[in-house]
Scaffold this motif. Structure first.
Motif, short mmCIF file in Angstrom:
data_model
loop_
_atom_site.label_atom_id
_atom_site.label_comp_id
_atom_site.label_asym_id
_atom_site.label_seq_id
_atom_site.Cartn_x
_atom_site.Cartn_y
_atom_site.Cartn_z
N ALA A 141 21.83 19.41 38.87
CA ALA A 141 21.14 20.68 39.10
C ALA A 141 20.98 20.93 40.59
O ALA A 141 20.62 20.03 41.35
CB ALA A 141 19.77 20.65 38.42
N SER A 177 18.55 17.00 24.85
CA SER A 177 18.02 16.76 26.20
C SER A 177 18.25 18.05 26.97
O SER A 177 19.35 18.59 26.93
CB SER A 177 18.78 15.60 26.86
OG SER A 177 18.28 15.37 28.16
N GLY A 178 17.21 18.55 27.62
CA GLY A 178 17.31 19.85 28.26
C GLY A 178 18.55 20.01 29.12
O GLY A 178 19.35 20.94 28.93
N SER A 179 18.74 19.09 30.06
CA SER A 179 19.83 19.23 31.02
C SER A 179 21.20 19.16 30.34
O SER A 179 22.21 19.60 30.92
CB SER A 179 19.73 18.17 32.11
OG SER A 179 19.63 16.89 31.52
N SER A 205 12.29 11.35 32.76
CA SER A 205 12.13 12.79 33.04
C SER A 205 11.16 13.41 32.04
O SER A 205 10.31 14.21 32.40
CB SER A 205 13.46 13.52 32.90
OG SER A 205 14.43 12.98 33.73
N THR A 206 11.33 13.01 30.77
CA THR A 206 10.52 13.62 29.71
C THR A 206 9.02 13.43 29.96
O THR A 206 8.26 14.40 29.94
CB THR A 206 10.91 13.02 28.34
OG1 THR A 206 12.31 13.15 28.20
CG2 THR A 206 10.20 13.72 27.20
N MET A 233 7.86 15.08 33.51
CA MET A 233 7.62 16.53 33.57
C MET A 233 6.42 16.95 32.71
O MET A 233 5.73 17.91 33.03
CB MET A 233 8.89 17.34 33.26
CG MET A 233 9.45 17.27 31.89
SD MET A 233 10.89 18.37 31.75
CE MET A 233 12.22 17.38 32.36
N ILE A 250 12.45 21.89 23.24
CA ILE A 250 12.86 21.71 24.63
C ILE A 250 13.16 23.07 25.27
O ILE A 250 14.32 23.44 25.53
CB ILE A 250 14.02 20.70 24.80
CG1 ILE A 250 13.67 19.41 24.00
CG2 ILE A 250 14.29 20.41 26.27
CD1 ILE A 250 14.49 18.19 24.36
N ARG A 279 23.56 22.33 29.99
CA ARG A 279 24.42 22.80 31.09
C ARG A 279 25.76 22.08 31.14
O ARG A 279 26.65 22.48 31.89
CB ARG A 279 23.66 22.67 32.43
CG ARG A 279 22.38 23.52 32.50
CD ARG A 279 21.76 23.42 33.89
NE ARG A 279 21.66 22.02 34.26
CZ ARG A 279 20.54 21.37 34.59
NH1 ARG A 279 19.39 22.01 34.63
NH2 ARG A 279 20.56 20.10 34.89
N TYR A 317 15.46 22.03 36.77
CA TYR A 317 14.64 22.18 35.55
C TYR A 317 13.56 21.10 35.64
O TYR A 317 13.88 19.92 35.77
CB TYR A 317 15.56 21.98 34.34
CG TYR A 317 14.97 21.33 33.10
CD1 TYR A 317 13.80 21.83 32.51
CD2 TYR A 317 15.61 20.24 32.50
CE1 TYR A 317 13.30 21.22 31.35
CE2 TYR A 317 15.11 19.64 31.35
CZ TYR A 317 13.95 20.13 30.78
OH TYR A 317 13.46 19.54 29.65
N PHE A 371 11.10 20.00 44.11
CA PHE A 371 10.96 19.24 42.86
C PHE A 371 10.26 17.90 43.15
O PHE A 371 9.33 17.51 42.43
CB PHE A 371 12.34 19.06 42.21
CG PHE A 371 12.49 17.87 41.33
CD1 PHE A 371 11.57 17.61 40.32
CD2 PHE A 371 13.54 16.98 41.51
CE1 PHE A 371 11.71 16.47 39.50
CE2 PHE A 371 13.68 15.86 40.71
CZ PHE A 371 12.75 15.61 39.71
N LYS A 426 8.33 21.78 30.59
CA LYS A 426 8.67 22.45 29.32
C LYS A 426 7.52 23.33 28.87
O LYS A 426 6.36 23.01 29.09
CB LYS A 426 8.89 21.41 28.22
CG LYS A 426 10.05 20.46 28.45
CD LYS A 426 10.20 19.52 27.26
CE LYS A 426 11.29 18.48 27.44
NZ LYS A 426 11.02 17.47 28.45
N ASP A 478 17.91 13.89 41.62
CA ASP A 478 17.25 14.07 40.32
C ASP A 478 16.11 13.06 40.17
O ASP A 478 15.57 12.61 41.16
CB ASP A 478 18.28 13.96 39.20
CG ASP A 478 18.95 15.29 38.91
OD1 ASP A 478 18.50 16.32 39.45
OD2 ASP A 478 19.92 15.31 38.15
N ALA A 479 15.81 12.69 38.95
CA ALA A 479 14.67 11.80 38.70
C ALA A 479 15.02 10.34 39.00
O ALA A 479 14.98 9.47 38.14
CB ALA A 479 14.21 11.97 37.26
N ARG A 531 15.13 13.71 18.53
CA ARG A 531 16.10 14.56 19.23
C ARG A 531 17.50 14.48 18.62
O ARG A 531 18.17 15.50 18.45
CB ARG A 531 16.14 14.19 20.70
CG ARG A 531 14.86 14.58 21.42
CD ARG A 531 14.88 14.05 22.81
NE ARG A 531 13.80 14.60 23.60
CZ ARG A 531 13.84 14.72 24.92
NH1 ARG A 531 14.92 14.33 25.57
NH2 ARG A 531 12.84 15.23 25.57
#
Ligand code: DP6
Length: 421
Positions: free
Chosen positions: A21, A163-165, A218-219, A222, A34, A168, A25, A270, A28, A312-313, A80
């Motif tokens: 990214a 998973s959100g990402s 990440s979950t 965030m 998600i 993409r 993101y 972020f 949530k 990222d994370a 999930r």
């Protein structure tokens, strides 16, 4: 259902990229579906260097759904995985393979069990968005196996629930995840902004930074940010919407200075909201900070950005160079400032597209030892060199989206037993 004594195995193998990214993101508004609190934009990475390959198979002889990741069986019981499987089965269509004499009616998919094998061509533990590529590949390959009519954007809304990402990773090039407004998430999906050929000057170098401590996922990270950070609301409501418009424009115009400024400031923000979370979350470490310093000093010395960075994370740096020539200078700087430990050879220290090494005029460790300081780093924290802070570098570029691998030699499952090869 039909076929020879119900012994048949039908399978599909596909390959799906990872993504990084450049507008993040984080947060949530719905944990189960998600659904994010802001839009995000990513660059898809070349699957030749970073990808997941997945084989999905179906047979009346399978007695339960099973999955193997990198050769080891893992549980599919998680909510999930179950959401993705349920959503895909609900959209399955009739499938007929006349050659093999197989006919599956769409209702049969509810009863038939699946075997799934997935493999990452990069270390899962390196923290390089393996779940994004993995979930996207699971959804994409199952959609092909079950003959879904949905396009990749509609499939992205299913991958999102894994998973959100991951949503993409259904496209190559430059991708936007639109947060959507609907409560059921039907409009929270990915769209392609431009394909990988649109801006093919860009070169990406990833520094896989040695991490000592285990990171916050990440979950949960965030979730804590949304509950405790006083800054996250401002980011989601005021900052990101403007940046999304500017980033789309920068990508469309191939305006590197704007692209770099937006990517770097968004990564920094972020990590600022992570620090503003209580208790605070630290994803970057000293090495990450030194890499930022290296890039910032160079960009400043040149008067205009040469390289963008984003994290990222985790502590790994993803650096995007404006062109090959810049990438070669970047690699020289990185190898000078972050040399390998003495027992590591160059071939395993710089992986991926090795032609960038050639462009940098580096053939062996002697060449690395011969590198000299560049003017902008003198008298800075970069003068404290310590070996082994970076595990290795990956040279890559923006790449294409998911593809089906028709050649059976790529399959990870045996075509007779449906078990891992
Ligand atoms: C920092 O997609 O891993 O990489 O939706 O809970 O599975 P879940 O989280 P995940 O979060 C990725 C966050 C990020 C930024 C980004 O990729 O946009």
């Amino acid at each position: 259902m039909g076929g020879d004594a119900e012994k048949w195995v039908l399978m599909v193998t596909a390959r799906t990229p990872t993504n990084i990214a450049v507008i993040k993101y984080w947060g949530k508004r719905d944990e189960t579906l998600i659904l994010p609190i802001n839009d995000s934009i990513s660059v898809t990475l070349d699957p030749n260097h970073l990808c997941t390959t997945t084989t999905v198979s179906v047979s009346p002889s399978f007695d339960q759904d099973r999955m193997w990741l990198n050769g080891k069986e893992i549980s599919l019981q998680g909510g999930r995985f179950q959401s993705c499987l349920r959503e895909i089965r609900a959209r399955a269509q009739d499938v007929e393979d006349k050659k093999k004499g197989i006919k599956i009616n769409k209702e049969d998919w509810q009863k038939l069990n699946l075997h799934i094998a997935s493999y990452n061509n990069f270390p899962t533990a390196a923290g390089l968005a393996s779940s994004a590529a993995g979930l996207a590949c699971l959804v994409f390959s199952l959609a092909k196996l079950m003959n879904l009519k949905e396009d990749n954007s509609q499939l992205s809304a299913i991958a999102r629930q894994g998973s959100g990402s991951a949503c993409r990773s259904l496209y190559g090039g430059f991708v936007k995840w639109c947060m959507g407004k609907e409560e059921n998430g039907s409009d929270s999906l990915a769209v392609q902004l431009a394909d990988e050929k649109h801006w093919d000057d860009l070169v990406i170098i990833i520094a896989v930074v040695s991490a000592r401590q285990k990171e916050t996922s990440s979950t949960s990270g965030m979730r804590d940010t949304v509950v405790t950070s006083a800054l996250i609301d401002h980011r989601a409501k005021e900052v990101v919407p403007k940046r999304i418009v500017e980033m789309e424009d920068a990508i469309q115009k191939k305006d590197f200075p704007s692209f770099a400024r937006l990517a770097c400031t968004d990564s920094n923000q972020f990590h600022a909201v992570c620090l503003d979370t209580y208790p605070p979350i630290f994803y970057m470490n000293d090495t990450s900070h030194r890499i930022i310093s290296c890039v910032e000093k160079w960009n400043r010395a040149e008067g205009t950005p040469q390289v963008a960075y984003t994290f990222d994370a985790g502590p790994n740096a993803v650096m995007i160079a404006r062109d090959r020539k810049t990438a070669a200078s970047l690699l020289q700087r990185l190898l000078y400032n972050f040399p390998p430990q003495s027992d590591v050879d160059l071939d395993s220290y710089v992986i991926g597209d090795k032609s960038i090494l050639q462009d940098a005029g580096i053939k062996d460790m002697k060449d690395v030892e011969g590198l000299t300081a560049t003017p902008e780093v003198k008298d800075s924290i970069l003068s404290e060199k310590s070996k082994g802070d970076v595990s290795y570098f990956i040279c890559t570029r923006p790449g294409g989206g998911p593809v089906v691998l028709a050649d059976e030699s790529h399959a990870l499952l045996d075509s007779v037993t449906g078990l891992p090869k």
